[in-house]
Design an enzyme around this catalytic site. Structure first.
Site, mmCIF file in Angstrom:
data_model
loop_
_atom_site.group_PDB
_atom_site.id
_atom_site.type_symbol
_atom_site.label_atom_id
_atom_site.label_comp_id
_atom_site.label_asym_id
_atom_site.label_seq_id
_atom_site.Cartn_x
_atom_site.Cartn_y
_atom_site.Cartn_z
ATOM 1 N N LYS A 62 0.771 -1.229 0.074
ATOM 2 C CA LYS A 62 -0.062 -0.058 -0.108
ATOM 3 C C LYS A 62 0.954 1.188 0.077
ATOM 4 O O LYS A 62 0.344 2.517 0.011
ATOM 5 C CB LYS A 62 -0.839 -0.037 1.309
ATOM 6 C CG LYS A 62 -1.921 -1.256 1.269
ATOM 7 C CD LYS A 62 -2.868 -1.120 -0.011
ATOM 8 C CE LYS A 62 -3.930 -2.299 0.034
ATOM 9 N NZ LYS A 62 -4.585 -2.333 -0.960
ATOM 10 N N VAL A 161 -10.838 2.316 -2.439
ATOM 11 C CA VAL A 161 -10.787 3.229 -1.302
ATOM 12 C C VAL A 161 -11.318 4.559 -2.599
ATOM 13 O O VAL A 161 -12.072 5.320 -2.072
ATOM 14 C CB VAL A 161 -9.773 3.480 -0.742
ATOM 15 C CG1 VAL A 161 -9.473 4.993 -0.121
ATOM 16 C CG2 VAL A 161 -9.726 2.481 0.609
ATOM 17 N N ALA A 162 -10.560 4.671 -3.643
ATOM 18 C CA ALA A 162 -10.595 5.709 -4.319
ATOM 19 C C ALA A 162 -12.162 5.590 -4.812
ATOM 20 O O ALA A 162 -12.605 7.109 -5.130
ATOM 21 C CB ALA A 162 -9.749 5.450 -5.695
ATOM 22 N N LYS A 163 -12.917 4.819 -5.282
ATOM 23 C CA LYS A 163 -14.318 4.739 -5.725
ATOM 24 C C LYS A 163 -15.032 5.221 -4.693
ATOM 25 O O LYS A 163 -16.282 5.902 -4.731
ATOM 26 C CB LYS A 163 -14.748 3.321 -6.354
ATOM 27 C CG LYS A 163 -13.763 3.147 -7.555
ATOM 28 C CD LYS A 163 -14.319 1.975 -8.364
ATOM 29 C CE LYS A 163 -13.581 1.878 -9.641
ATOM 30 N NZ LYS A 163 -14.352 0.456 -10.349
ATOM 31 N N GLU A 164 -14.856 4.691 -3.303
ATOM 32 C CA GLU A 164 -15.723 5.140 -2.146
ATOM 33 C C GLU A 164 -15.481 6.498 -1.981
ATOM 34 O O GLU A 164 -16.576 7.391 -1.570
ATOM 35 C CB GLU A 164 -14.999 4.397 -0.922
ATOM 36 C CG GLU A 164 -15.380 2.855 -1.052
ATOM 37 C CD GLU A 164 -14.772 2.111 0.073
ATOM 38 O OE1 GLU A 164 -14.224 2.657 1.094
ATOM 39 O OE2 GLU A 164 -14.887 0.745 0.137
ATOM 40 N N ASP A 282 0.140 -44.349 -22.601
ATOM 41 C CA ASP A 282 0.907 -43.568 -21.517
ATOM 42 C C ASP A 282 0.598 -44.424 -20.466
ATOM 43 O O ASP A 282 -0.591 -45.096 -20.419
ATOM 44 C CB ASP A 282 0.022 -42.270 -21.493
ATOM 45 C CG ASP A 282 0.527 -41.521 -19.996
ATOM 46 O OD1 ASP A 282 1.710 -41.225 -19.730
ATOM 47 O OD2 ASP A 282 -0.431 -41.368 -19.046
ATOM 48 N N TYR A 283 1.400 -44.332 -19.371
ATOM 49 C CA TYR A 283 1.346 -45.369 -18.313
ATOM 50 C C TYR A 283 0.532 -44.803 -17.113
ATOM 51 O O TYR A 283 -0.353 -45.071 -16.822
ATOM 52 C CB TYR A 283 2.676 -45.976 -17.870
ATOM 53 C CG TYR A 283 2.678 -46.870 -16.807
ATOM 54 C CD1 TYR A 283 2.205 -48.137 -17.112
ATOM 55 C CD2 TYR A 283 3.189 -46.542 -15.441
ATOM 56 C CE1 TYR A 283 2.237 -49.196 -15.789
ATOM 57 C CE2 TYR A 283 2.999 -47.443 -14.539
ATOM 58 C CZ TYR A 283 2.555 -48.845 -14.649
ATOM 59 O OH TYR A 283 2.467 -49.784 -13.778
ATOM 60 N N ASP A 284 1.308 -43.819 -16.492
ATOM 61 C CA ASP A 284 0.539 -42.979 -15.361
ATOM 62 C C ASP A 284 -0.831 -42.462 -15.642
ATOM 63 O O ASP A 284 -0.608 -41.366 -16.512
ATOM 64 C CB ASP A 284 1.826 -42.147 -14.659
ATOM 65 C CG ASP A 284 2.953 -42.828 -14.382
ATOM 66 O OD1 ASP A 284 3.183 -43.323 -13.323
ATOM 67 O OD2 ASP A 284 3.851 -43.015 -15.216
#
Length: 372
Positions: A62, A161-164, A282-284
């Protein structure tokens, strides 16, 4: 919106900046007696002084120490502002058990003491530091009071905060000083944008905010206020849901581009018709379930028997790939003559005609009785 196709899938990417619920703030301003009482007390307490307001969590993202140093520079370089301006810094405690945050708190406390001790006077405390959460009624009163709201985030996803603050400035009074590293900066261009790392220019931007003539700050704030009201959280929700609905509709339109699931009957028919077959397995996670412990990844049931039958058919070539070590694959499948083994996702291979492991390279692979 950016749209493209990835692996035959339609992809959409859209920026949807979140808003606030402005009426939660304007309602307190217009109809809440507790907010009105807080505001009257604040007006009386700070009469005759310009008020700067900063509201943050006490978090290293901040930019609180950077803000305090810029404020100290402003007071040192602009002596005419002394005793005429005050910064109210709200820093809500967070993650106090973590060493990094304890160090930040110590640094901020030191800066607060230094600013008030060296620059303050018996009649003036330049910095009011509030290290606690405050209720919304008091916060809204502070928003209404503040001449300047100072958001100096070093990095921020959005920063509401800016918008509030803007929502509480329906009359057009007040100036927003906003970090260019906050997400809100992209849609709040009428604010005075700052680089919080640049102490000198930040101080000069705050000084400019205090010196703007009424016509300019009112024009800037009115534009910001209208945009915050239009792009509120409800509008954001509507846009988000609309985008999801459009994505669903588009998926239907592009359904023919989606890969189709293989059908066992089709695979069986193709296998029977082919004169030569390459069966890359493919195995696993395919022949056996995924397992962290190699001992638990040993082949179960009929896996070895089925692989043996596939390899015995002269029309088949069967490479088996796995993330397991070569020694494990040797122990499990070493007796199956003709089975190609690839360990560690291809780091080593054992050709079907050979019992020895080697590091694969293109030329050696082509010369070693390849899989054609």
């Amino acid at each position: 919106m950016d749209r493209g196709k990835r692996d035959r899938r339609k992809t959409s990417l859209e920026a949807l900046p979140i808003g606030i619920a402005p009426e939660e703030y304007t309602g307190l301003l217009n109809r809440n007696e507790k907010t009105a009482r807080h505001y009257r007390e604040l007006v009386e307490r700070y009469a005759g002084r310009r008020v700067l307001l900063a509201v943050d969590r006490l978090d290293y993202t901040k930019g609180v120490p950077e803000r305090l140093r810029a404020y100290a520079r402003l007071l040192r370089c602009s002596s005419e502002l002394r005793e005429k301006v005050i910064l109210i810094q709200i820093a809500v405690p967070t993650r106090e058990a973590i060493d990094t945050y304890q160090d930040l708190r110590t640094e901020v406390n030191g800066l607060v003491g230094e600013i008030n001790g060296k620059l303050g006077t018996p009649n003036w405390t330049p910095l009011v530091y509030i290290n606690r959460s405050i209720e919304r009624a008091e916060l809204v009163a502070l928003y209404k009071l503040a001449d300047v709201c100072w958001v100096g985030s070093l990095r921020d996803g959005m920063n509401l905060v800016a918008k509030e603050y803007v929502a509480c400035k329906g009359e057009g009074d007040g100036v927003l000083v906003l970090s260019e590293f906050a997400g809100a900066a992209a849609e709040m261009g009428e604010a005075l944008l700052i680089n919080p790392y640049d102490e000198e220019r930040t101080a000069s931007s705050v000084e400019r905010a205090l010196q703007l003539d009424e016509g300019e700050w009112r024009l800037r704030m009115k534009a910001l206020h209208g945009r915050v009201l239009r792009n509120d959280v409800f509008r954001w929700g509507e846009r988000f849901l609309t985008s999801l609905q459009e994505a669903v509709s588009a998926r239907g339109r592009y359904a023919d581009t989606q890969p189709k699931r293989l059908q066992p009957a089709e695979i069986q028919q193709a296998y029977q018709k082919a004169s030569r077959r390459l069966l890359v397995l493919d195995y696993d996670g395919t022949l056996v379930p995924l397992a962290d412990n190699p001992q638990k990844a040993a082949p179960q049931g009929d896996v070895v028997r089925l692989l043996t039958r596939l390899v015995e058919n002269p029309r088949n070539r069967v490479p088996l790939t796995s993330c397991r070590l070569a020694e494990n694959l040797d122990r499990w499948f070493g007796e199956i003559e003709g089975l190609w083994l690839f360990s560690e996702h291809g780091a080593e291979l054992r050709p079907g005609h050979s019992g020895s492991w080697e590091r694969p390279c293109a030329r050696k692979f082509r010369r070693s009785g390849n899989l054609r």
